[in-house]
Structure formats: structure tokens, C-alpha cells
Write a protein that holds these residues in place. Structure first.
Motif, mmCIF file in Angstrom:
data_model
loop_
_atom_site.group_PDB
_atom_site.id
_atom_site.type_symbol
_atom_site.label_atom_id
_atom_site.label_comp_id
_atom_site.label_asym_id
_atom_site.label_seq_id
_atom_site.Cartn_x
_atom_site.Cartn_y
_atom_site.Cartn_z
ATOM 1 N N ALA A 122 -6.760 3.061 0.040
ATOM 2 C CA ALA A 122 -7.312 3.056 -1.317
ATOM 3 C C ALA A 122 -8.619 2.282 -1.376
ATOM 4 O O ALA A 122 -9.555 2.667 -2.091
ATOM 5 C CB ALA A 122 -6.294 2.469 -2.295
ATOM 6 N N LYS A 153 1.688 4.147 -3.364
ATOM 7 C CA LYS A 153 1.487 5.594 -3.350
ATOM 8 C C LYS A 153 2.574 6.326 -4.130
ATOM 9 O O LYS A 153 2.360 7.447 -4.601
ATOM 10 C CB LYS A 153 1.456 6.103 -1.907
ATOM 11 C CG LYS A 153 0.266 5.598 -1.105
ATOM 12 C CD LYS A 153 0.355 6.016 0.349
ATOM 13 C CE LYS A 153 -0.812 5.453 1.165
ATOM 14 N NZ LYS A 153 -0.705 5.792 2.603
ATOM 15 N N LYS A 154 3.726 5.693 -4.286
ATOM 16 C CA LYS A 154 4.851 6.317 -4.995
ATOM 17 C C LYS A 154 4.912 5.894 -6.463
ATOM 18 O O LYS A 154 5.739 6.397 -7.221
ATOM 19 C CB LYS A 154 6.171 5.920 -4.315
ATOM 20 C CG LYS A 154 6.227 6.182 -2.823
ATOM 21 C CD LYS A 154 7.492 5.586 -2.228
ATOM 22 C CE LYS A 154 7.498 5.663 -0.714
ATOM 23 N NZ LYS A 154 8.701 4.981 -0.128
ATOM 24 N N ALA A 193 1.740 -0.416 -7.486
ATOM 25 C CA ALA A 193 0.594 0.440 -7.809
ATOM 26 C C ALA A 193 -0.342 -0.237 -8.805
ATOM 27 O O ALA A 193 -1.570 -0.180 -8.662
ATOM 28 C CB ALA A 193 1.088 1.773 -8.360
ATOM 29 N N GLU A 240 0.834 -1.211 0.000
ATOM 30 C CA GLU A 240 0.000 0.000 0.000
ATOM 31 C C GLU A 240 0.869 1.261 0.000
ATOM 32 O O GLU A 240 0.621 2.202 -0.780
ATOM 33 C CB GLU A 240 -0.916 0.015 1.226
ATOM 34 C CG GLU A 240 -1.794 1.256 1.289
ATOM 35 C CD GLU A 240 -2.617 1.357 2.563
ATOM 36 O OE1 GLU A 240 -3.369 2.352 2.689
ATOM 37 O OE2 GLU A 240 -2.516 0.461 3.416
ATOM 38 N N ASN A 241 1.877 1.311 0.859
ATOM 39 C CA ASN A 241 2.744 2.491 0.931
ATOM 40 C C ASN A 241 3.586 2.652 -0.329
ATOM 41 O O ASN A 241 3.803 3.774 -0.803
ATOM 42 C CB ASN A 241 3.640 2.405 2.172
ATOM 43 C CG ASN A 241 2.858 2.560 3.453
ATOM 44 O OD1 ASN A 241 1.853 3.267 3.494
ATOM 45 N ND2 ASN A 241 3.295 1.900 4.517
#
Length: 328
Positions: free
Chosen positions: A270, A183-184, A233, A179-180
């Protein structure tokens, strides 16, 4: 007061709740994540040994409340048999020693009750349960009236996150890591398949998506940090799109007034944002557990036990059994 005990997997947890007010008086949890991370996932025998050490320690901390208990709620299914046995054995000993009734709690039902910690229930309720072991849509009308509308055919939503993280050597547990990282990343760099996209079947499947990620990882080895983020992602985008597509079909049929997401993976930001939009589209109210109660915990077990106690849904201490399978 009611004592809650949770040991279905790798979290040892004990709590005490007040039955009349549903107020949480004591709650502690010891996570085993650091121990299991060395092996890339939960090792059942290790988890059982750690529960044997941690549960008595937590019970000792709850000692000031033990003389005022009226019942014990303990998770007995589903989960790892060897870890469930640790919590059930503690419940049996306390039940016999203090003459207290036991409420045997289904772990999945307890996740539903994570929504109602320190508050009253809201039924009927359409529930999406997503965790490391399960992906289900449940039509819930009460404590003992739960109907499964859809479930996974293979891997669960949370399990797929763990496995994708392992493929990329990112560590365990994989859910928060992916998840983290997502985000990138650029979710559109890679076009991953949405499972069962063209199938009328209302069910979930993550094995195909997981395999597509495996092939992608092999193709781009050695992975640089940018590629890892983009794969994370793209994977998360496809995984959530699958949840959304199948859930939307159920929304079309049921048109729920109240909808909830529970389970460890319900902490995913998300997921929460995507389903908030779906609920807004259909005029449904979205219910979410507090983040501290999304993962396995004794507070949800005790809250479920309060309703079980009110219905006198008791199990004899000498005959209570554990089961790795989910049955409502």
C-alpha cells in the motif's frame, strides 16, 4: 572483494561483493524472528547471543572468498549496542588477522544503498526511510552528503505497526500481519486521526494514532475477526496518509527528479502504490529496493562499503566504536 557484516538488530547477515563490478557473490541471512516472537518483540540480550552463534556459521560458509578480500564493511551504528558489538568484533578480528581495512557503515546509509545493490548510484535523491526504528526524509547528494529534512517525534512507522499488532494479539513482527489483515478490512468503518494533519510542522508522529487504536481495541473487546481486519485497515490508511501529507509538503519545496523509499517497511504494498501515485503527480521517478533487500541485510552494507572503500573512508580496527544513535 569486500565482506559485509550486519548485526544491528535481529538479523545476522554476511555477504561478499566484488568491488569493481558491484556484483553480489555470496549473501546469506539468518532471521531471529521466530525466537523473538515468543516475547512480542526483540530481546536485545537474546539477539546478541544468537548473533554470537550465527555470524561465525555464516562466515564459515563464505570461507572460499576470504583469501581474496580487500576490505570489510560492518554496521556500527545505529542499532542495539549489544548486537552491533557482535558484528564489529568479527570485523575487528578479521581486520587484524588479515590486515584488511574496515569501512564502518551507518545502518541508515546502508538502507539507502539497498537501492544500488549490483548497480551504480543515482544522486541526488530524495529518500523516505521507513523501518521499525526510523521514519525520516533524507536529501541525499552522495556518500557523505546526506541531510535530514524530517524525522519522527516519537514512534516510527514500522514500530507503530508492531505495536498495533501486539494490541490485537496478532503476533510479531506486526508489519506484514497488519498489511495482510488490512487487505480484508474496511478502512472506512473506523475514523482514525491522521497525525499532525493541521500542523505546519514537517515531522512525523505515531504515538497519538497508536493511542487512538488502543482505545478502539478496548472499546470493541473481545475482537472478532472482522473487527480486527477493519481496525488494521483503518490504522494502515491513517498511517500512510500521514506519510503522504508530510512528504507532499517536501515535494512541493524540492520537486525531486528521483525519489526512493527504503527500509523494512518499504516492502508494504500500500505504501508503494500510494507513493507511486505521488511520484506520477509530480513527475518524479520512484526507486525501490528489491523486496529481499528491504529488511536488514549485509548486501546493502557491502554495497555502501564499496563506495566507502573507493573514498578510503576507513576506521581503525582498534578504535572502531558502536552507537545506538543515528548520525550522518
Amino acid at each position: 572483494m569486500i565482506l559485509g557484516i550486519e548485526s544491528s538488530c535481529d538479523d545476522s547477515s554476511v555477504c561478499v561483493s566484488e568491488i569493481a563490478t558491484k556484483r553480489l557473490l555470496f549473501h546469506r541471512k539468518i532471521s531471529q524472528e521466530a525466537e523473538h516472537a515468543k516475547y512480542g518483540g526483540v530481546v536485545p540480550e537474546l539477539a546478541s547471543r544468537l548473533h554470537a552463534v550465527d555470524l561465525p556459521r555464516l562466515l564459515e560458509e563464505a570461507a572460499p572468498y576470504l583469501d581474496d578480500l580487500q576490505a570489510i564493511a560492518v554496521t556500527n551504528a545505529p542499532g542495539l549496542s549489544v548486537t552491533l558489538l557482535e558484528g564489529v568484533a568479527m570485523a575487528q578480528a578479521l581486520s587484524i588477522a588479515k590486515g584488511l581495512p574496515i569501512v564502518a557503515v551507518n545502518h541508515l546509509k546502508a538502507h539507502i544503498y539497498s537501492l544500488f545493490i549490483e548497480r551504480d548510484t543515482i544522486f541526488p535523491l530524495l529518500v523516505l526511510l521507513i523501518s521499525g526504528g526510523h521514519t525520516m526524509v533524507l536529501d541525499v547528494h552522495g556518500y557523505d552528503e546526506i541531510h535530514t529534512l524530517a524525522t519522527t517525534m516519537d514512534d516510527s512507522f514500522g514500530e507503530s505497526f508492531d505495536k498495533v499488532a501486539k494490541m490485537m494479539g496478532l503476533g510479531y513482527p506486526g508489519g506484514p500481519i497488519i498489511e495482510n489483515l488490512a487487505k480484508k478490512g474496511d478502512p472506512d468503518r473506523f475514523d482514525l486521526p491522521i497525525p499532525l494533519q493541521h500542523s505546519p510542522k514537517i515531522a512525523f508522529s505515531y504515538s497519538g494514532l497508536k493511542n487512538a487504536v488502543r482505545l478502539l481495541v478496548e472499546e470493541h473487546k473481545p475482537l472478532d475477526e472482522r473487527t480486527k481486519a477493519d481496525i488494521a485497515a483503518a490504522f494502515q490508511k491513517a498511517a500512510i496518509a500521514h506519510l503522504m501529507q508530510k512528504s507532499k509538503k517536501i515535494f512541493e519545496k524540492i520537486r525531486p527528479k528521483d525519489f526512493a523509499i527504503v527500509g523494512g517497511a518499504s516492502a508494504n504494498t500500500a505504501v508503494r502504490e500510494t507513493f507511486a501515485n505521488l511520484c506520477a503527480q509530480y513527475g518524479a521517478t520512484l526507486h525501490l529496493a528489491d523486496l529481499q533487500f528491504c529488511s536488514d541485510n549485509a548486501a546493502m552494507v557491502a554495497r555502501c562499503g564499496i563506495d566507502g572503500w573507493a573514498m578510503e573512508d576507513f576506521t581503525d580496527a582498534l578504535t572502531i566504536e558502536v552507537s545506538p544513535r543515528a548520525n550522518f
